[in-house]
Design an enzyme around this catalytic site. Structure first.
Site, short mmCIF file in Angstrom:
data_model
loop_
_atom_site.label_atom_id
_atom_site.label_comp_id
_atom_site.label_asym_id
_atom_site.label_seq_id
_atom_site.Cartn_x
_atom_site.Cartn_y
_atom_site.Cartn_z
N HIS A 60 0.82 -1.21 0.00
CA HIS A 60 0.00 0.00 0.00
C HIS A 60 0.86 1.27 0.00
CE1 HIS A 60 -4.11 1.55 1.56
NE2 HIS A 60 -3.47 2.53 0.94
N HIS A 62 1.30 5.24 -2.08
CA HIS A 62 0.82 6.24 -3.03
C HIS A 62 2.05 6.92 -3.62
CE1 HIS A 62 -3.39 5.92 -1.69
NE2 HIS A 62 -2.85 5.66 -0.50
N HIS A 179 -10.89 -0.41 0.65
CA HIS A 179 -10.74 0.72 1.58
C HIS A 179 -12.09 0.81 2.28
CE1 HIS A 179 -9.91 5.19 2.39
NE2 HIS A 179 -11.22 5.10 2.56
N HIS A 232 -5.57 -1.16 5.37
CA HIS A 232 -5.36 -0.30 6.55
C HIS A 232 -6.45 -0.37 7.62
CE1 HIS A 232 -8.00 2.23 4.15
NE2 HIS A 232 -7.04 2.86 3.49
N ASN A 278 -6.46 8.90 6.70
CA ASN A 278 -7.72 8.22 6.45
C ASN A 278 -7.47 6.73 6.21
OD1 ASN A 278 -10.33 7.59 5.87
ND2 ASN A 278 -10.33 8.46 3.81
N ASP A 305 0.79 2.49 3.74
CA ASP A 305 -0.09 3.58 3.29
C ASP A 305 0.71 4.88 3.14
OD1 ASP A 305 -2.26 4.99 2.39
OD2 ASP A 305 -3.43 4.82 4.24
N HIS A 309 2.31 14.23 0.67
CA HIS A 309 1.56 15.43 0.28
C HIS A 309 2.51 16.62 0.31
CE1 HIS A 309 -2.44 13.69 0.12
NE2 HIS A 309 -2.19 13.05 1.24
N GLY A 324 -3.16 11.79 5.12
CA GLY A 324 -2.06 10.93 4.67
C GLY A 324 -0.74 11.33 5.28
O1 DOR Z 1 -4.73 8.97 4.43
C1 DOR Z 1 -4.94 8.59 3.29
N1 DOR Z 1 -4.30 9.12 2.24
N2 DOR Z 1 -5.84 7.62 3.08
C2 DOR Z 1 -6.25 7.28 1.85
O2 DOR Z 1 -7.08 6.41 1.73
C3 DOR Z 1 -5.71 7.98 0.67
C4 DOR Z 1 -4.38 8.54 0.97
C5 DOR Z 1 -3.89 9.53 -0.07
O3 DOR Z 1 -3.97 9.24 -1.26
O4 DOR Z 1 -3.36 10.57 0.33
#
Ligand code: DOR
Length: 428
Positions: A60, A62, A179, A232, A278, A305, A309, A324
Site C-alpha cells: 500500500h 501512493h 478501503h 489499513h 484516512n 499507506d 503530500h 495521509g
Molecule cells: O490517508 C490517506 N491518504 N488515506 C487514503 O485512503 C488515501 C491517501 C492519499 O492518497 O493521500
C-alpha cells in the site's frame, strides 16, 4: 558486474534463523553457506550485526505519478521504498488519471523499471475513475499483469457492484482490496469520532464507518467464495470480524499501517494536519487490538499507506488539509519498537505474507536458498536513529515522527541482484 557477497549476517526466512553468507550472481542467489570465501571482483556487503531477510513488500503506497509529481514521483517513492528495505511496492490507483486502463498501468510499471530501485506493481481500479459506478476492465488489466484491484482512497459503496466485482475477479484469479469507509457516516470528518474529537469540537469519523463495510464484505466473500484483502484496518471491532471470518475458513486477508499501531487520536490535540490520515488515528484500545491482531496472524501484513503530500497542502487548516502521512522509511523502525512479536513474525508480515497477497510470491519474499531471485533486505535490528524529515528520500516531508527515536534500520537492499542501497545510501 562481479558477484555480490553478503557476509557475516544472520539469515532469517521462512525456514528460521541461521548464520550465513549469501552469494548473488546475475540476479539470483547462487550460494549460501556459513563462511563463503570472496573471489576476485566480488562486491562485498558487510552484514555483521544484521539480519539478512527476503526483501520487504509493501501492499500500500501512493506514488502520486501521474498527476501529482510535486508530492512524489515513482522514482523518489521507489528510492524511499528501497531505503525502507522494500523490493516491491503496490502503487495505489488514486492518481490522475487513475489506474483504470492498460496504458496507465503500463506507464506506472515502466517508470518503476526506469527508476530500477524496486518493483512497482500498479494496483488496478475496481471501478472506472474510482467513481464507484462502473467496473473497470478487469480482464484487460489482469492480462496486462495487474494482480490486485482497489479503489483505495474510496471504498466501493454499492454492495451490488462489489458483489459483481468479486464475481468477475474470482475466475481471473486476481485479488480485490477494500478501503473500508461507509461515506454516509464520514462526511466532513477530520479525525476519529471519540472523546478527543468532542473536546476539539471537530466532525468525527466513527469506527462504525469502517466496521460496517468490513462486515458487508466478509459476507460478500462468504457468498461468492472469492478472496478479499482489507486495507489499513484501524478499529478493534474490524479486527474481531476478520478474526471470526478466518475462523470460519473464509479467504480474507488484512493489513495494518504502522501509524495505526504507534499513534492515537490524541496526537491531533494541537490541530496539526500532519496527523490527519484516512482512516484516522484511533484510540489506545484500537492500537492494542491491531498489535494483538498482528501477533496472532489475524492481520497478515504491515503496509505503510505511504501518502506523500506537498507542504503547501499539509499547511492548510485541519479541515482542508488532505489526509495521509509518509511511511516507507519508518516502517521497519516503528515495527521493531512497537510490536511485541518474534522478529521472524515481523519479517513475515513485511515480506513473504504480503508477497503472497500481492501475487508476486514467485519472485519476492522467497527463501534465501540457491536458485531464488535475489530480492534481499539487510537490516540492523538494534541501531537507534532519530527521524529527521530532511534526511528522508521522499519528495514530501509529511512524517508525523519528527524527532522520534526508532530502533532498526536498513543497511543494504538488493533488488533483482543489484545493490540499490548500500550502507544506508541509495545507489540510484
Ligand atoms: O490517508 C490517506 N491518504 N488515506 C487514503 O485512503 C488515501 C491517501 C492519499 O492518497 O493521500
Amino acid at each position: 558486474m562481479g558477484r555480490l557477497l553478503i557476509t557475516g549476517g544472520t539469515l532469517l526466512d521462512q525456514s528460521g534463523e541461521r548464520r550465513g553468507d549469501v552469494a548473488v550472481d546475475s540476479g539470483r542467489i547462487v550460494e549460501v553457506g556459513p563462511a563463503l570465501p570472496p573471489v576476485a571482483d566480488d562486491i562485498v556487503l558487510d552484514a555483521r550485526g544484521c539480519v539478512v531477510s527476503p526483501g520487504f513488500v509493501d501492499l500500500h503506497v501512493h506514488l502520486r505519478e501521474p498527476g501529482r509529481e510535486e508530492a512524489e514521483t515513482i522514482e523518489t517513492g521507489s528510492r524511499a521504498a528501497a531505503l525502507g528495505g522494500f523490493t516491491a511496492v503496490v502503487a495505489m490507483p488514486n492518481t490522475d488519471p487513475a489506474h483504470d486502463s492498460v496504458s496507465v498501468v503500463e506507464f506506472v510499471r515502466a517508470q518503476g523499471r526506469r527508476a530500477g530501485l524496486c518493483e512497482v506493481l500498479p494496483a488496478g481500479c475496481i471501478t472506472l475513475g474510482r467513481h464507484g459506478e462502473q467496473l473497470a476492465p478487469f480482464r484487460e488489466l489482469a492480462d496486462a499483469g495487474v494482480t490486485l484491484f482497489t479503489d483505495d482512497g474510496n471504498g466501493v459503496q454499492d454492495a451490488a457492484l462489489m458483489r459483481h466485482a468479486l464475481e468477475y475477479a474470482g475466475p481471473l484469479g486476481v485479488t480485490l482490496a477494500q478501503h473500508c469507509e461507509t461515506v454516509s457516516l464520514t462526511g466532513g470528518a477530520v479525525m476519529h469520532e471519540g472523546a478527543c474529537c468532542s473536546r476539539l469540537g471537530v466532525p468525527g469519523w466513527p469506527a462504525l464507518a469502517e466496521v460496517l463495510m468490513v462486515f458487508r464484505d466478509i459476507e460478500l466473500v462468504r457468498l461468492t467464495g472469492v478472496p478479499m484483502h482489507f486495507l489499513h484496518l484501524s478499529t478493534a471491532r474490524s479486527i474481531e470480524l476478520v478474526r471470526a471470518a478466518k475462523a470460519d475458513g473464509l479467504a480474507v486477508t488484512a493489513e495494518a499501517a504502522p501509524h495505526h499501531f504507534s499513534l492515537t487520536d490524541e496526537s491531533l490535540a494541537g490541530f496539526d494536519p500532519v496527523f490527519k490520515v484516512n482512516p484516522p488515528l484511533r484510540e489506545a484500545a484500537d492500537m492494542a487490538a491491531i498489535k494483538a491482531g498482528l501477533a496472532d496472524g489475524t492481520i497478515d501484513a504491515i503496509a505503510t499507506d505511504h501518502a506523500p503530500h506537498a507542504p503547501h497542502t499539509k499547511e492548510l487548516p485541519l479541515d482542508q488539509a488532505p489526509p495521509g502521512m509518509l511511511g516507507l522509511e519508518t516502517a521497519l523502525g516503528l515495527s521493531l519498537v512497537e510490536l511485541d512479536m518474534p522478529l521472524a513474525d515481523i519479517v513475515a508480515a513485511l515480506s513473504w505474507k504480503p508477497a503472497a497477497i500481492a501475487g508476486v510470491a514467485d519472485r519476492h519474499g522467497r527463501p534465501l536458498v540457491p536458485g531464488e531471485p535475489a530480492n534481499i533486505t539487510v537490516f540492523d535490528p538494534q541501531v537507534e536513529w532519530q527521524v529527521a524529515p530532511g534526511a528522508l528520500a521522499s519528495k514530501s516531508r509529511n512524517t508525523p515522527y519528527v524527532g522520534r527515536v526508532l530502533r532498526g534500520r536498513v543497511r543494504h537492499t538488493v533488488y533483482a541482484g543489484s545493490p540499490v542501497v548500500v550502507d544506508g545510501v541509495a545507489r540510484r
